[in-house]
Write a protein that holds these residues in place. Sequence first.
Motif, PDB file in Angstrom:
ATOM      1  N   SER B 246      55.486  57.485  55.914  1.00  0.00           N
ATOM      2  CA  SER B 246      56.838  57.072  55.270  1.00  0.00           C
ATOM      3  C   SER B 246      57.911  57.464  56.125  1.00  0.00           C
ATOM      4  O   SER B 246      57.790  58.368  56.929  1.00  0.00           O
ATOM      5  N   GLY B 247      59.078  56.967  55.398  1.00  0.00           N
ATOM      6  CA  GLY B 247      60.527  57.495  56.127  1.00  0.00           C
ATOM      7  C   GLY B 247      60.846  56.481  57.240  1.00  0.00           C
ATOM      8  O   GLY B 247      60.728  55.373  57.102  1.00  0.00           O
ATOM      9  N   HIS B 248      61.386  57.076  58.223  1.00  0.00           N
ATOM     10  CA  HIS B 248      62.146  56.380  59.140  1.00  0.00           C
ATOM     11  C   HIS B 248      61.152  55.630  60.427  1.00  0.00           C
ATOM     12  O   HIS B 248      61.498  55.853  61.693  1.00  0.00           O
ATOM     13  N   VAL B 249      60.020  54.960  59.995  1.00  0.00           N
ATOM     14  CA  VAL B 249      59.419  54.233  61.016  1.00  0.00           C
ATOM     15  C   VAL B 249      59.429  52.797  60.419  1.00  0.00           C
ATOM     16  O   VAL B 249      59.728  52.547  59.360  1.00  0.00           O
ATOM     17  N   ILE B 321      55.835  62.287  56.380  1.00  0.00           N
ATOM     18  CA  ILE B 321      56.935  61.856  55.995  1.00  0.00           C
ATOM     19  C   ILE B 321      58.057  62.026  57.450  1.00  0.00           C
ATOM     20  O   ILE B 321      57.772  62.990  58.130  1.00  0.00           O
ATOM     21  N   MET B 323      61.368  61.411  59.919  1.00  0.00           N
ATOM     22  CA  MET B 323      62.544  61.410  60.023  1.00  0.00           C
ATOM     23  C   MET B 323      63.029  61.151  61.330  1.00  0.00           C
ATOM     24  O   MET B 323      62.512  62.024  62.481  1.00  0.00           O
TER      25      MET B 323
END
Lengths: 166, 431
Positions: B246-249, B321, B323
Amino acid sequence: MTADEIRGHIDPIRDQFAEGRSLILPALKFAQTEKGYLDGADLEAVGEAVGLTTAYVESVATFYDRLYLQPTGRRVISVCINLSCMLRGCDELLSHLTGRLGLPSDGGSTDDGAFTVQQAQCLGYCDRAPCLQVDVGETQGPMSLDDADALIEALRAAPTPDRLWR
Amino acid sequence: MPQRHIVYLHREHPGDMAQLPEYVKAGGYNGLMKALADMEPDDVLYQLHRSGVRGRGGAGFPMGRKASFLPKDSPRPAYVVCNADESEPGTFKDREIMEFNPFQLLEGIVLAGYAIGSNHGYIYIRGEYEHQARVLDRAIAQAYEGGYLGSGLLRSRFDFDITLYRGAGAYICGEETGLLDSLEGKRGQPRLKPPFPAVAGLYASPTLINNVETLTTVPVIVAKGADWYATLGTEKSTGTKVFSVSGHVMKPGNYEIVMGDTSLRELLYDICGGFRPGHDFKACWIGGSSVPVLTAEHVDTRLDYESCETAGTYLGSAGCIVMDDSGCIVRSSLRLAHFYRHESCGKCTPCREGTMWMEKVLQRIVDGEGRMEDLELLESIMGRISGRVLCALADGAVAPIESALRLFRDDFVHAVEHGSPAREPMAPMGA
């Protein structure tokens, strides 16, 4: 809610537990469905149904985020604020929702009793961040600000559920 | 590297695996039938041991060894408890397993019960997963109807019941002894160990407690054999593992991969589609939030238990996670500190007070009111928490922040000097 109503809910599952005290969470969760929160009389009724003191019941009830000892709105919107959702803009989602409903920026309940908006810890839908959950419905996301507006309109138009599962 | 949906996700199967007939059609319950027909309980235990499968909830403890700790001569009934309280930030694998492959979990719980001589299993599911709880309710009912649960299941002499128990919102109930106290109707606070749950768990009885993903592995190990299973992965990290990214992918989601086969780089760029144009990797918390952070320097780390440890972190729950360089490590650390402060159960003073001070100090740094000595103060607070508490929550609170402070020192210094007030914008990207 009365102790008899609570007994009606927990008696069918009583034999699944070696100790009756395990029934306290099912009892509390059910007792809460009447008003959406638990008052002193509810805690007493749970204690009577499960066979525990009111003080003990309260000590357990205060431990859990999803048991409410203060009045809530008819619908409770939990906005996930944990890291995965933060990286995808949940702070903007939360401030948009609270702003639209005229609530403090960290959440609260509307004066008309329609909504409670609260911050939630990771709801386990990080692949759909930013996400939110209405009552115990399936968590929704990714939520745009337009999605949030549409959700509020839809909830305003929807009838209040018979039982307020939280 | 390809994903291999061979143990948990079965996305290639055309039917709805949450329906009993489809699960059976896909080869489901072969493991249980084989065990009941041809295997003694100790044979199943041996297969678990031999498979090398490690606990998927975060600690990575070998499942076979954990099961072997249960006393054989106890006068009390033994229990299997499935930890479905998935609450580790960034982790959402059990959610998908329960929703789309619930029968394999149920079969795994029955097999675990058979192995340890138990006739009753409990699934403790977090209250927020009511949608998944309803899927499990239906699956359990279908399993009883089909004779896969209950007395004399599959016409054998083995009885097994499963009870689904819903939590009410508390991260600490994912800690195994906190879970057991919650299931016993108490505040869900961790216990002093020993005794371990294997000896005195639920209702002071011998208890095998495992994560959803771990138990879901069991039918495959029994059906296909531990030797087949152990050919997957590395010597110390056998099998496949579901990574929740999850996060910035660009493409967050659950991905099942063979352990050791794939690097973090391949996971992020090939499988998850990389980052938005103009942005690149900055940091990731690979095992959920309770582990040391990794930097761009670690991007070639192989995805298995031992390689993660070499890189200075833990595979944990594999809730990864991510970023990119638009994110702020100080604000991220504050967000995690807030989480652990909120979820500290309050039983141990160093955790209750320490997580509160960690959040306070980080908050004032983010607000632009920090002082340079706050960085040493933070280190000092964290040094007084680890090793002085009953459970892993406090270590989980310290690990990501202690490592961030060490690996991204310049970012913290910059935040002390300038604050970090900017809020992350909505970042619609990917599927």
